[in-house]
Write an enzyme that holds these catalytic residues in place. Structure first.
Site, PDB file in Angstrom:
ATOM      1  N   ARG A   1      10.704   7.473  -1.239  1.00  0.00           N
ATOM      2  CA  ARG A   1      12.127   7.590  -1.575  1.00  0.00           C
ATOM      3  C   ARG A   1      12.421   7.398  -3.060  1.00  0.00           C
ATOM      4  NH1 ARG A   1      13.354   3.588   3.417  1.00  0.00           N
ATOM      5  NH2 ARG A   1      11.165   3.150   2.961  1.00  0.00           N
TER       6      ARG A   1
ATOM      7  N   ASN B   1      16.084  -7.412   9.711  1.00  0.00           N
ATOM      8  CA  ASN B   1      14.731  -7.914   9.515  1.00  0.00           C
ATOM      9  C   ASN B   1      14.423  -7.842   8.022  1.00  0.00           C
ATOM     10  OD1 ASN B   1      11.927  -8.318   9.468  1.00  0.00           O
ATOM     11  ND2 ASN B   1      11.526  -6.161   9.968  1.00  0.00           N
TER      12      ASN B   1
ATOM     13  N   ALA C   1       0.807  -1.224   0.000  1.00  0.00           N
ATOM     14  CA  ALA C   1       0.000   0.000   0.000  1.00  0.00           C
ATOM     15  C   ALA C   1       0.835   1.267   0.000  1.00  0.00           C
ATOM     16  CB  ALA C   1      -0.938  -0.008   1.214  1.00  0.00           C
ATOM     17  N   GLY C   2       2.134   1.137   0.302  1.00  0.00           N
ATOM     18  CA  GLY C   2       2.957   2.333   0.502  1.00  0.00           C
ATOM     19  C   GLY C   2       3.195   3.113  -0.783  1.00  0.00           C
TER      20      GLY C   2
ATOM     21  N   SER D   1       6.709  -8.513   2.017  1.00  0.00           N
ATOM     22  CA  SER D   1       6.795  -7.125   1.557  1.00  0.00           C
ATOM     23  C   SER D   1       6.668  -7.094   0.048  1.00  0.00           C
ATOM     24  CB  SER D   1       8.144  -6.511   1.947  1.00  0.00           C
ATOM     25  OG  SER D   1       8.034  -5.936   3.210  1.00  0.00           O
TER      26      SER D   1
ATOM     27  N   ASP E   1       7.741  -5.019  -1.862  1.00  0.00           N
ATOM     28  CA  ASP E   1       8.870  -4.363  -2.520  1.00  0.00           C
ATOM     29  C   ASP E   1      10.159  -5.182  -2.431  1.00  0.00           C
ATOM     30  OD1 ASP E   1       9.393  -3.977   0.178  1.00  0.00           O
ATOM     31  OD2 ASP E   1       9.990  -1.878  -0.041  1.00  0.00           O
TER      32      ASP E   1
ATOM     33  N   ARG F   1       7.212  -6.079 -37.032  1.00  0.00           N
ATOM     34  CA  ARG F   1       6.164  -5.541 -36.163  1.00  0.00           C
ATOM     35  C   ARG F   1       5.108  -6.617 -35.932  1.00  0.00           C
ATOM     36  NH1 ARG F   1       4.614  -0.635 -39.520  1.00  0.00           N
ATOM     37  NH2 ARG F   1       3.083  -0.331 -37.850  1.00  0.00           N
TER      38      ARG F   1
ATOM     39  N   THR G   1       3.332  -0.360   8.580  1.00  0.00           N
ATOM     40  CA  THR G   1       3.188  -1.787   8.290  1.00  0.00           C
ATOM     41  C   THR G   1       2.292  -2.497   9.315  1.00  0.00           C
ATOM     42  OG1 THR G   1       5.346  -2.070   9.366  1.00  0.00           O
ATOM     43  CG2 THR G   1       5.329  -2.074   6.980  1.00  0.00           C
TER      44      THR G   1
ATOM     45  N   ASN H   1      -0.202  -0.802 -48.595  1.00  0.00           N
ATOM     46  CA  ASN H   1      -1.356  -1.426 -47.963  1.00  0.00           C
ATOM     47  C   ASN H   1      -2.384  -0.425 -47.472  1.00  0.00           C
ATOM     48  OD1 ASN H   1       0.515  -0.516 -46.054  1.00  0.00           O
ATOM     49  ND2 ASN H   1      -0.268  -1.896 -44.486  1.00  0.00           N
TER      50      ASN H   1
HETATM   51  C1  UD1 Z   1      10.515  -2.429   6.635  1.00  0.00           C
HETATM   52  C2  UD1 Z   1      10.724  -2.865   8.101  1.00  0.00           C
HETATM   53  C3  UD1 Z   1      12.224  -3.033   8.351  1.00  0.00           C
HETATM   54  C4  UD1 Z   1      12.786  -4.042   7.376  1.00  0.00           C
HETATM   55  C5  UD1 Z   1      12.482  -3.655   5.931  1.00  0.00           C
HETATM   56  C6  UD1 Z   1      12.868  -4.776   4.997  1.00  0.00           C
HETATM   57  C7  UD1 Z   1       8.904  -1.762   9.317  1.00  0.00           C
HETATM   58  C8  UD1 Z   1       8.543  -0.697  10.257  1.00  0.00           C
HETATM   59  N1  UD1 Z   1      10.195  -1.828   8.959  1.00  0.00           N
HETATM   60  O1  UD1 Z   1      11.131  -1.165   6.467  1.00  0.00           O
HETATM   61  O2  UD1 Z   1      12.433  -3.483   9.680  1.00  0.00           O
HETATM   62  O3  UD1 Z   1      14.201  -4.152   7.562  1.00  0.00           O
HETATM   63  O4  UD1 Z   1      11.062  -3.418   5.760  1.00  0.00           O
HETATM   64  O5  UD1 Z   1      12.731  -4.416   3.654  1.00  0.00           O
HETATM   65  O6  UD1 Z   1       8.057  -2.545   8.944  1.00  0.00           O
HETATM   66  N2  UD1 Z   1       3.352  -0.681   3.423  1.00  0.00           N
HETATM   67  C9  UD1 Z   1       1.976  -0.774   3.452  1.00  0.00           C
HETATM   68  N3  UD1 Z   1       1.275   0.099   4.249  1.00  0.00           N
HETATM   69  C10 UD1 Z   1       1.884   1.030   5.014  1.00  0.00           C
HETATM   70  C11 UD1 Z   1       3.293   1.116   4.996  1.00  0.00           C
HETATM   71  C12 UD1 Z   1       4.015   0.231   4.198  1.00  0.00           C
HETATM   72  O7  UD1 Z   1       1.376  -1.615   2.787  1.00  0.00           O
HETATM   73  O8  UD1 Z   1       1.161   1.770   5.708  1.00  0.00           O
HETATM   74  C13 UD1 Z   1       4.095  -1.601   2.560  1.00  0.00           C
HETATM   75  C14 UD1 Z   1       4.990  -0.903   1.550  1.00  0.00           C
HETATM   76  O9  UD1 Z   1       4.291  -0.657   0.341  1.00  0.00           O
HETATM   77  C15 UD1 Z   1       6.122  -1.907   1.369  1.00  0.00           C
HETATM   78  C16 UD1 Z   1       6.165  -2.643   2.702  1.00  0.00           C
HETATM   79  O10 UD1 Z   1       4.945  -2.375   3.353  1.00  0.00           O
HETATM   80  O11 UD1 Z   1       5.853  -2.809   0.327  1.00  0.00           O
HETATM   81  C17 UD1 Z   1       7.325  -2.205   3.575  1.00  0.00           C
HETATM   82  O12 UD1 Z   1       7.229  -0.804   3.810  1.00  0.00           O
HETATM   83  P1  UD1 Z   1       8.500   0.152   3.696  1.00  0.00           P
HETATM   84  O13 UD1 Z   1       8.057   1.536   3.937  1.00  0.00           O
HETATM   85  O14 UD1 Z   1       9.246  -0.109   2.452  1.00  0.00           O
HETATM   86  O15 UD1 Z   1       9.343  -0.355   4.945  1.00  0.00           O
HETATM   87  P2  UD1 Z   1      10.906  -0.229   5.157  1.00  0.00           P
HETATM   88  O16 UD1 Z   1      11.227   1.154   5.563  1.00  0.00           O
HETATM   89  O17 UD1 Z   1      11.626  -0.784   4.004  1.00  0.00           O
HETATM   90 CA    CA Z   2      11.089  -1.399   1.974  1.00  0.00          CA
END
Ligand code: UD1
Ligand code: CA
Length: 465
Positions: free
Chosen positions: A18, A174, A13-14, A104, A106, A338, A83, A391
């Site tokens: 960055r 983590n 959802a994020g 995650s 991402d 194509r 999260t 054509n």
């Molecule tokens: C997070 C962890 C960190 C870990 C890292 C690994 C937390 C607080 N920290 O940090 O300990 O080392 O991942 O990659 O969890 N997301 C949502 N909703 C939200 C916020 C985030 O769905 O409200 C999703 C984001 O889209 C993303 C994932 O959760 O896919 C992780 O969020 P992100 O902000 O990237 O966390 P990091 O700072 O990387």
């Molecule tokens: Ca991340």
């Protein structure tokens, strides 16, 4: 344990602040696919898609339409408050399962076998929370895992920004992948607070919270630290992309494909290549492209969603989209196929030839400088240099049919709709506007006029003045 007992939640959802991009982070592509699509693919190897819950929020509709065809469920986290909040939002869905995994969206390199490993370890240990950890060469930016002594029990996870000086040498991170037991998690998740530098509900805080409740929180180390790498910046995404493509190239090489200078090639995840194919430097094979046995793709060719048969030669600099090339054909250098081009067995399509929505029959040749569009060309046809199928009449497209064994003289223009019967000959530079019967000769050009001595006389007159 039946698969009904286990779910996988994918946090996606994020916004990805960055990345400084308008596109949501999880839709940025690595290995030719959105980040989240890779995670879904690995998850779907472990549980059926109806047990997968993708948590979406930022640009939710775009994320949903990008991966909706996988059959997964979506949970809307309208406001992204961390999260921990993401998992709270999905409580109604996830609480139906005794245990579930959190991934995650991402971190696209995660493999199904690692997901299974976390699950099995979690169940076997009967833990409340299991954290996949890793020890990358540079832990900067990640949350750190504090263990209880040298056991595999976890005391807490501390985010980078909250690390105390004496914790900064902790190298175990983590990964952002966890397994939870629903009961203890949902009995305590409402106790998360936001007193941290981001003012968010951190899922990572559940570790210390559960430990304080006397629950078992375990760590399991990833075998390959690269597998858990996440992408928060474009530079990190590009290094994930390089990593993923090298992984793909290595796996193809393991199956007998020769890839020269693999670090220069871009091969998408879904591409299939048979043994004894050779890929030269700086080649891109994209989408669902398939390359057959013994084929050679020479440098600087970009091939997308196309099927290349066995023993095909793609000479340097070809661009091929949504097309198929049968066994033993030779194309290029610099051919542009194509969409809808269908090149028959042993056919040759040469230098600077553009094709679109056409078929070139078995053993036919179009070797130089042509445009062949909306055309049906039979077997054993010779298409001379510079031939053009006209054509398009400005409004509609029309078809050119060239039957088997036709000889098309160089620089012919074929004004469609038009049909050339089998075995016919077209004189060079003809502008063919009407059908040509089989086995006949058609010449449609000005008749040559020769005026002997004309040039010499003109020069002499010029000198007199
Ligand atoms: C997070 C962890 C960190 C870990 C890292 C690994 C937390 C607080 N920290 O940090 O300990 O080392 O991942 O990659 O969890 N997301 C949502 N909703 C939200 C916020 C985030 O769905 O409200 C999703 C984001 O889209 C993303 C994932 O959760 O896919 C992780 O969020 P992100 O902000 O990237 O966390 P990091 O700072 O990387
Ligand atoms: Ca991340």
């Amino acid at each position: 344990m039946s698969s009904q007992d286990f779910a996988i939640a994918i946090m996606a959802a994020g916004k990805g602040t960055r990345l400084k991009s308008k596109r949501p982070k999880v839709l940025h592509e690595v290995g030719g696919k959105p980040l989240v699509a890779h995670v879904i693919r690995s998850a779907a190897e472990v549980v059926p898609p109806q047990n997968i819950y993708v948590i979406i929020g930022h640009e939710a509709e775009n994320v949903r339409s990008a991966v909706g065809q996988t059959g997964v469920n979506f949970v809307l986290q309208a406001e992204q408050r961390g999260t921990g909040h993401a998992i709270q939002t999905a409580q109604n869905e996830l609480a139906k399962y005794a245990n579930f995994l959190v991934l995650s969206g991402d971190a696209p390199l995660i493999r199904a076998e690692t997901i299974r490993r976390i699950r099995d370890f979690h169940i076997e240990q009967d833990a409340a929370m299991t954290i996949l950890t890793a020890a990358p060469s540079d832990p900067t930016g990640y949350g750190r895992v504090l263990r209880e002594g040298s056991t595999n029990r976890v005391a807490a996870i501390v985010e980078q920004k909250s690390l105390r000086p004496e914790q900064s040498n902790v190298g175990e991170i983590n990964s952002g992948f966890y397994a939870f037991s629903s009961n203890p998690l949902f009995a305590n998740i409402h106790r998360l607070v936001t007193n941290n530098p981001h003012g968010e509900y951190y899922l990572t805080d559940m570790a210390a919270l559960l430990v304080a409740e006397g629950q078992k929180v375990m760590a399991i180390r990833a075998e390959d630290p690269d597998e858990v790498l996440g992408g928060n910046t474009i530079a990190e995404l590009m290094s994930l992309d390089a990593n993923m493509r090298m992984r793909k190239a290595r796996s193809l090489m393991g199956e007998g494909v020769t890839i020269f200078r693999p670090e220069t090639c871009v091969i998408d995840d879904d591409v299939r290549i048979a043994a004894d194919a050779t890929i030269e430097p700086f080649v891109q094979l994209l989408g669902k492209t398939v390359v057959g046995e013994g084929s050679r793709i020479r440098s600087y060719s970009v091939i997308t969603n196309s099927t290349i048969g066995d023993n095909v030669s793609v000479l340097p600099g070809c661009v091929v989209d949504d097309s198929s090339i049968a066994n033993g054909a030779v194309i290029g250098p610099y051919s542009h196929l194509r969409s809808g081009s269908d090149i028959g067995e042993g056919a040759h399509l040469g230098n600077f030839v553009e094709t679109k929505k056409m078929r070139l029959g078995r053993g036919s040749k179009a070797n130089h400088l042509s445009y062949l569009g909306d055309a049906e060309i039979g077997a054993g046809v010779n298409v001379g240099a510079g031939t053009i199928t006209c054509n398009y009449d400005g409004t509609k497209k029309h078809k050119t049919v060239i039957e088997d064994g036709v000889f098309v003289g160089s620089d012919s223009t074929l004004v469609a709709p038009v049909k050339i019967g089998h075995g016919a000959y077209l004189g060079a530079a003809s502008c063919i506007t009407a059908d040509v019967p089989p086995d006949s000769l058609a010449i449609a050009r000005g008749i040559q006029v020769v005026k002997e001595g004309w040039a010499k006389k003109k020069r002499e007159e010029g000198q007199k003045k």
